[in-house]
Scaffold this motif. Structure first.
Motif, PDB file in Angstrom:
ATOM      1  N   ALA A  80     -34.106  28.564  15.531  1.00 21.53           N
ATOM      2  CA  ALA A  80     -34.418  27.135  15.617  1.00 21.53           C
ATOM      3  C   ALA A  80     -33.563  26.424  16.647  1.00 21.53           C
ATOM      4  O   ALA A  80     -33.720  25.238  16.865  1.00 21.53           O
ATOM      5  N   VAL A  81     -32.658  27.124  17.305  1.00 21.46           N
ATOM      6  CA  VAL A  81     -31.804  26.524  18.319  1.00 21.46           C
ATOM      7  C   VAL A  81     -31.699  27.472  19.508  1.00 21.46           C
ATOM      8  O   VAL A  81     -31.820  28.687  19.371  1.00 21.46           O
ATOM      9  N   SER A  82     -31.486  26.915  20.693  1.00 18.62           N
ATOM     10  CA  SER A  82     -31.297  27.747  21.874  1.00 18.62           C
ATOM     11  C   SER A  82     -29.931  28.412  21.816  1.00 18.62           C
ATOM     12  O   SER A  82     -28.951  27.782  21.412  1.00 18.62           O
ATOM     13  N   PRO A  83     -29.842  29.680  22.197  1.00 22.80           N
ATOM     14  CA  PRO A  83     -28.565  30.409  22.110  1.00 22.80           C
ATOM     15  C   PRO A  83     -27.604  29.969  23.205  1.00 22.80           C
ATOM     16  O   PRO A  83     -27.513  30.578  24.269  1.00 22.80           O
ATOM     17  N   ALA A  84     -26.873  28.887  22.957  1.00 28.18           N
ATOM     18  CA  ALA A  84     -25.929  28.372  23.945  1.00 28.18           C
ATOM     19  C   ALA A  84     -24.670  27.896  23.238  1.00 28.18           C
ATOM     20  O   ALA A  84     -24.721  27.382  22.120  1.00 28.18           O
ATOM     21  N   LEU A  85     -23.541  28.076  23.883  1.00 26.73           N
ATOM     22  CA  LEU A  85     -22.290  27.592  23.320  1.00 26.73           C
ATOM     23  C   LEU A  85     -22.363  26.087  23.133  1.00 26.73           C
ATOM     24  O   LEU A  85     -22.764  25.356  24.032  1.00 26.73           O
ATOM     25  N   GLY A  86     -21.988  25.618  21.948  1.00 23.79           N
ATOM     26  CA  GLY A  86     -22.039  24.186  21.666  1.00 23.79           C
ATOM     27  C   GLY A  86     -23.383  23.687  21.204  1.00 23.79           C
ATOM     28  O   GLY A  86     -23.587  22.466  21.112  1.00 23.79           O
TER      29      GLY A  86
ATOM     30  N   ALA B 210     -18.677  27.444  19.772  1.00 26.21           N
ATOM     31  CA  ALA B 210     -19.387  28.725  19.795  1.00 26.21           C
ATOM     32  C   ALA B 210     -20.885  28.434  19.697  1.00 26.21           C
ATOM     33  O   ALA B 210     -21.311  27.275  19.805  1.00 26.21           O
ATOM     34  N   ALA B 211     -21.684  29.463  19.484  1.00 28.82           N
ATOM     35  CA  ALA B 211     -23.137  29.295  19.427  1.00 28.82           C
ATOM     36  C   ALA B 211     -23.658  29.650  18.040  1.00 28.82           C
ATOM     37  O   ALA B 211     -23.313  30.700  17.492  1.00 28.82           O
ATOM     38  N   LEU B 212     -24.477  28.775  17.489  1.00 26.42           N
ATOM     39  CA  LEU B 212     -25.177  29.100  16.247  1.00 26.42           C
ATOM     40  C   LEU B 212     -26.286  30.084  16.539  1.00 26.42           C
ATOM     41  O   LEU B 212     -26.957  30.003  17.574  1.00 26.42           O
ATOM     42  N   ASN B 213     -26.496  31.010  15.614  1.00 24.42           N
ATOM     43  CA  ASN B 213     -27.568  31.978  15.740  1.00 24.42           C
ATOM     44  C   ASN B 213     -28.356  31.989  14.440  1.00 24.42           C
ATOM     45  O   ASN B 213     -27.793  32.237  13.373  1.00 24.42           O
TER      46      ASN B 213
ATOM     47  N   ALA C 259     -22.991  34.122  24.069  1.00 22.90           N
ATOM     48  CA  ALA C 259     -23.770  33.112  23.353  1.00 22.90           C
ATOM     49  C   ALA C 259     -25.099  33.642  22.850  1.00 22.90           C
ATOM     50  O   ALA C 259     -25.630  33.158  21.862  1.00 22.90           O
ATOM     51  N   GLY C 260     -25.649  34.649  23.515  1.00 24.51           N
ATOM     52  CA  GLY C 260     -26.967  35.151  23.128  1.00 24.51           C
ATOM     53  C   GLY C 260     -26.928  36.425  22.325  1.00 24.51           C
ATOM     54  O   GLY C 260     -27.908  37.164  22.292  1.00 24.51           O
TER      55      GLY C 260
ATOM     56  N   ALA D 159     -21.220  25.397  15.576  1.00 24.85           N
ATOM     57  CA  ALA D 159     -20.444  26.630  15.410  1.00 24.85           C
ATOM     58  C   ALA D 159     -19.167  26.566  16.235  1.00 24.85           C
ATOM     59  O   ALA D 159     -19.134  25.978  17.327  1.00 24.85           O
ATOM     60  N   TRP D 160     -18.122  27.208  15.699  1.00 25.41           N
ATOM     61  CA  TRP D 160     -16.815  27.215  16.338  1.00 25.41           C
ATOM     62  C   TRP D 160     -16.174  28.588  16.154  1.00 25.41           C
ATOM     63  O   TRP D 160     -16.563  29.337  15.261  1.00 25.41           O
ATOM     64  N   ALA D 161     -15.186  28.897  16.988  1.00 26.41           N
ATOM     65  CA  ALA D 161     -14.467  30.165  16.848  1.00 26.41           C
ATOM     66  C   ALA D 161     -13.085  30.036  17.473  1.00 26.41           C
ATOM     67  O   ALA D 161     -12.881  29.249  18.415  1.00 26.41           O
ATOM     68  N   THR D 162     -12.134  30.813  16.978  1.00 29.10           N
ATOM     69  CA  THR D 162     -10.759  30.758  17.479  1.00 29.10           C
ATOM     70  C   THR D 162     -10.602  31.650  18.708  1.00 29.10           C
ATOM     71  O   THR D 162      -9.745  32.541  18.761  1.00 29.10           O
TER      72      THR D 162
END
Length: 232
Positions: free
Chosen positions: A32-38, A67-70, A85-86, A54-57
């Motif tokens: 439901a979202v494009s695979p992109a950071l942020g 980060a990117a939601l998947n 991201a993809g 999405a976030w990551a350390t």
């Protein structure tokens, strides 16, 4: 509309139930979202909207960055900057603690009472660390031990892969954001995908008996005065 009907309509609104129903958000409906950071995932169910990031350390000194939601049929995961991201398939697209701690942040359009979530466990071990709070919040630039809010953990007692229901009953107040991170407390990488989240919008307080009587008396007086006007 005559006076009686107008009064009945006002009275009906005043006595309408304000009890809110639990709202279920599902994250297994495919991409439901494009695979992109942020990137940002939003959904609205029964008038309640969530905005998810999405976030990551993976930033310097193990600090959080975007980060990117998947999203896929198995649930919602995270692809961080180190994974790409993809990223797709397997544990690489999960909410995990392998190499870096991934985090998913939910923002609600109004205050809610948190109920439960379901997750799909993989890799034989899946623990969660969670924070909830109100007001402005962003993990950007923070280390995981610097996150604010009311914190709790979910320690998984089973190493069998499959769906798990996680109670959020420890959160007894009202909140407008929830952050969820994989939690490698035992030094094992944790892999999960979030499949659903249930929350109940916080209803407006119900007036006490004295307030009801005062309000109804006022409405009655208004209706009486209207009825005494010529031509009504």
């Amino acid at each position: 509309m005559n006076v009686v009907n107008r009064f009945a309509a006002i009275l009906g609104l005043a006595l309408a139930s304000v009890q809110a129903q639990a709202v279920d958000f599902s994250f297994t409906s495919g991409s439901a979202v494009s695979p992109a950071l942020g990137n940002v995932y939003t959904a609205t169910v029964s008038g309640l909207t969530i905005s998810t990031t999405a976030w990551a350390t993976t930033a310097a000194k193990s600090r959080f960055e975007a980060a990117a939601l998947n999203l896929g049929s198995s649930g919602m995961g995270v692809c961080n900057a180190a994974e790409g991201a993809g990223c797709t398939g397997g544990t690489v697209s999960a909410l995990d603690s392998s190499g870096a701690n991934d985090l998913i942040l939910f923002r609600f359009s109004g205050a809610v009472s948190l109920q439960s979530l379901t997750m799909l466990q993989s890799g034989g071990d899946s623990d969660l660390r969670m924070w909830a709070g109100t007001g402005t919040f962003s993990p950007s630039g923070l280390k995981i031990n610097q996150l604010t809010g009311t914190a709790t953990t979910y320690s998984n007692t089973s190493n069998v892969n499959g769906s798990r229901t996680v109670s959020l009953a420890a959160y007894t107040g009202s909140y407008d954001w929830l952050a969820i991170s994989a939690f490698g407390k035992d030094r094992l990488a944790d892999y999960v995908k979030l499949q659903s989240l249930t929350a109940t919008p916080v209803a407006q307080p119900v007036p006490d008996a004295a307030s009801w009587m005062t309000m109804l008396a006022g409405l009655g007086l208004v209706a009486f005065r209207v009825s005494r006007r010529p031509g009504t």
